[in-house]
Motif scaffolding. Sequence first.
Motif, PDB file in Angstrom:
ATOM      1  N   VAL A  78      50.625  41.851  20.368  1.00 51.28           N
ATOM      2  CA  VAL A  78      51.442  41.492  21.529  1.00 51.28           C
ATOM      3  C   VAL A  78      51.128  40.086  22.021  1.00 51.28           C
ATOM      4  N   PHE A  79      49.887  39.645  21.806  1.00 52.25           N
ATOM      5  CA  PHE A  79      49.428  38.388  22.397  1.00 52.25           C
ATOM      6  C   PHE A  79      49.562  37.182  21.465  1.00 52.25           C
ATOM      7  N   LEU A  80      50.156  37.360  20.291  1.00 53.99           N
ATOM      8  CA  LEU A  80      50.166  36.298  19.292  1.00 53.99           C
ATOM      9  C   LEU A  80      51.035  35.104  19.673  1.00 53.99           C
ATOM     10  N   ASP A  81      52.036  35.314  20.514  1.00 55.74           N
ATOM     11  CA  ASP A  81      53.014  34.243  20.739  1.00 55.74           C
ATOM     12  C   ASP A  81      52.638  33.263  21.845  1.00 55.74           C
ATOM     13  N   ARG A  82      51.449  33.411  22.443  1.00 52.89           N
ATOM     14  CA  ARG A  82      51.113  32.518  23.560  1.00 52.89           C
ATOM     15  C   ARG A  82      49.695  31.966  23.435  1.00 52.89           C
ATOM     16  N   ASP A  83      49.510  30.777  24.018  1.00 46.92           N
ATOM     17  CA  ASP A  83      48.187  30.174  24.138  1.00 46.92           C
ATOM     18  C   ASP A  83      47.559  30.712  25.417  1.00 46.92           C
ATOM     19  N   PRO A 116      56.988  35.728  33.112  1.00 50.63           N
ATOM     20  CA  PRO A 116      56.001  35.765  32.036  1.00 50.63           C
ATOM     21  C   PRO A 116      54.951  34.654  32.150  1.00 50.63           C
ATOM     22  N   SER A 117      55.385  33.466  32.553  1.00 42.99           N
ATOM     23  CA  SER A 117      54.467  32.332  32.702  1.00 42.99           C
ATOM     24  C   SER A 117      54.847  31.549  33.952  1.00 42.99           C
ATOM     25  N   GLY A 118      53.905  30.739  34.434  1.00 39.84           N
ATOM     26  CA  GLY A 118      54.214  29.828  35.528  1.00 39.84           C
ATOM     27  C   GLY A 118      53.624  30.179  36.872  1.00 39.84           C
ATOM     28  N   SER A 119      53.098  31.386  37.041  1.00 40.15           N
ATOM     29  CA  SER A 119      52.459  31.743  38.306  1.00 40.15           C
ATOM     30  C   SER A 119      50.946  31.604  38.166  1.00 40.15           C
ATOM     31  N   THR A 120      50.243  31.712  39.280  1.00 41.02           N
ATOM     32  CA  THR A 120      48.785  31.764  39.268  1.00 41.02           C
ATOM     33  C   THR A 120      48.351  33.027  39.984  1.00 41.02           C
ATOM     34  N   VAL A 121      47.148  33.494  39.674  1.00 39.78           N
ATOM     35  CA  VAL A 121      46.658  34.723  40.279  1.00 39.78           C
ATOM     36  C   VAL A 121      45.260  34.510  40.832  1.00 39.78           C
ATOM     37  N   THR A 122      44.979  35.143  41.974  1.00 42.01           N
ATOM     38  CA  THR A 122      43.675  35.068  42.621  1.00 42.01           C
ATOM     39  C   THR A 122      43.169  36.482  42.886  1.00 42.01           C
ATOM     40  N   ALA A 123      41.898  36.730  42.548  1.00 48.87           N
ATOM     41  CA  ALA A 123      41.281  38.045  42.762  1.00 48.87           C
ATOM     42  C   ALA A 123      39.804  37.831  43.059  1.00 48.87           C
ATOM     43  N   VAL A 124      39.434  37.822  44.346  1.00 45.97           N
ATOM     44  CA  VAL A 124      38.065  37.500  44.754  1.00 45.97           C
ATOM     45  C   VAL A 124      37.429  38.690  45.468  1.00 45.97           C
ATOM     46  N   PRO A 125      36.348  39.244  44.919  1.00 43.98           N
ATOM     47  CA  PRO A 125      35.642  40.339  45.591  1.00 43.98           C
ATOM     48  C   PRO A 125      34.601  39.801  46.570  1.00 43.98           C
ATOM     49  N   PRO A 126      34.054  40.630  47.442  1.00 45.49           N
ATOM     50  CA  PRO A 126      32.949  40.201  48.307  1.00 45.49           C
ATOM     51  C   PRO A 126      31.735  39.799  47.471  1.00 45.49           C
ATOM     52  N   LYS A 127      30.890  38.974  48.037  1.00 46.38           N
ATOM     53  CA  LYS A 127      29.702  38.475  47.332  1.00 46.38           C
ATOM     54  C   LYS A 127      28.540  39.436  47.583  1.00 46.38           C
ATOM     55  N   ILE A 128      28.474  40.497  46.762  1.00 46.13           N
ATOM     56  CA  ILE A 128      27.488  41.562  46.959  1.00 46.13           C
ATOM     57  C   ILE A 128      26.516  41.582  45.790  1.00 46.13           C
ATOM     58  N   GLU A 129      25.226  41.485  46.089  1.00 42.69           N
ATOM     59  CA  GLU A 129      24.205  41.556  45.043  1.00 42.69           C
ATOM     60  C   GLU A 129      24.007  42.994  44.581  1.00 42.69           C
ATOM     61  N   GLY A 130      23.711  43.159  43.295  1.00 39.33           N
ATOM     62  CA  GLY A 130      23.401  44.468  42.758  1.00 39.33           C
ATOM     63  C   GLY A 130      24.564  45.428  42.777  1.00 39.33           C
ATOM     64  N   PHE A 131      25.791  44.906  42.723  1.00 36.37           N
ATOM     65  CA  PHE A 131      26.995  45.727  42.777  1.00 36.37           C
ATOM     66  C   PHE A 131      27.948  45.213  41.705  1.00 36.37           C
ATOM     67  N   GLY A 132      28.598  46.137  40.999  1.00 36.72           N
ATOM     68  CA  GLY A 132      29.405  45.717  39.862  1.00 36.72           C
ATOM     69  C   GLY A 132      30.900  45.786  40.048  1.00 36.72           C
ATOM     70  N   THR A 133      31.384  46.610  40.983  1.00 39.50           N
ATOM     71  CA  THR A 133      32.830  46.823  41.149  1.00 39.50           C
ATOM     72  C   THR A 133      33.169  46.914  42.623  1.00 39.50           C
ATOM     73  N   PHE A 134      34.279  46.275  43.023  1.00 43.30           N
ATOM     74  CA  PHE A 134      34.688  46.366  44.420  1.00 43.30           C
ATOM     75  C   PHE A 134      36.173  46.045  44.537  1.00 43.30           C
ATOM     76  N   PRO A 135      36.846  46.643  45.550  1.00 43.67           N
ATOM     77  CA  PRO A 135      38.266  46.332  45.762  1.00 43.67           C
ATOM     78  C   PRO A 135      38.495  44.841  46.006  1.00 43.67           C
ATOM     79  N   VAL A 136      39.652  44.375  45.531  1.00 43.40           N
ATOM     80  CA  VAL A 136      40.040  42.969  45.734  1.00 43.40           C
ATOM     81  C   VAL A 136      41.479  42.928  46.239  1.00 43.40           C
TER      82      VAL A 136
END
Length: 299
Positions: free
Chosen positions: A182-187, A272-292
């Motif tokens: 599926v991903f072959l057609d794009r850089d 398909p192309s042309g937008s940007t995306v932002t996904a920033v979680p809180p800065k928590i030590e010793g934690f691997g997953t959090f809502p964004v």
Amino acid sequence: MTEYRAHFDARVEFANGGGLSAEGFRIDLPTPDVTEADVARLFVRHLGLALVSRVSISNLVIAEEQHRGTRGIESPPASRGRLVDLSHTIRAGLVTYPGLPAPVITPHLTREQSIEKYAPGTQFAMDVITMIGNTGTYLDSPFHRFDGGNDLADLDLATLVDQPAEVFHLQDVSERGIPAEVFLDRDLAGKAVLLHTGWSSLFGTPGYATGAPFLTAEGARALAEAGVTLVGIDSLNIDDTEAGGERPAHTTLLGSGIHVVEHLTNLAALPPSGSTVTAVPPKIEGFGTFPVRVFAHLP
């Protein structure tokens, strides 16, 4: 804005010998008012074919359909400067993933109680939320999968903010597993890849838990080798949770330092192309997953 695609069969003959046939091919169209000759020209340009002597188009159907990213066809943005929220709303009792606890919200200080603590007319509400990190739309860091991997506090903001987004609209594919091809057609180097499966329409219902689309192990390897920064999906999990305990997509992507975002929504609103995306979680030590709060920006 309404978008259109052409569905057709094609036969290409080359000036230096040989040929190429295609059945049920689909390409984006700049307008529905196109001829077979127009479609032939777009087909040749999309595939990057050289030394073409003849193109025959048959069984041409013009359909009202969202663009998928054909080369040479620009998908118009929905509007200038629009922000698109790609996150589900978190509320008390929300079931994100079957078997995981739902969030519980309790008051620490009510507005009525705060009357005794502040000046007349000044009131506050302070609440406590108890929830697992895997709630709503969330981001996985390497620490989620690997002991010693970067936790939420270690993540580089440069890989989380205003990432150029490549959106793959896959809501009508016939297989659950998203393949590498599926991903072959794009850089994709240095970009965020968002997988639009349409499964988010079932979020919060029992149907969301079974039969969900996922990224195959080969697809994850292809994205890691391409050097993407983030991979997001609007489905139950980026892995096939019905195939046992192995998690090849998580292992490959997080092992390569690539962020994983699950349970996205509203991906149909993105080109398909042309937008940007932002996904920033809180800065928590010793934690691997959090809502964004994930959002896309349409320039």
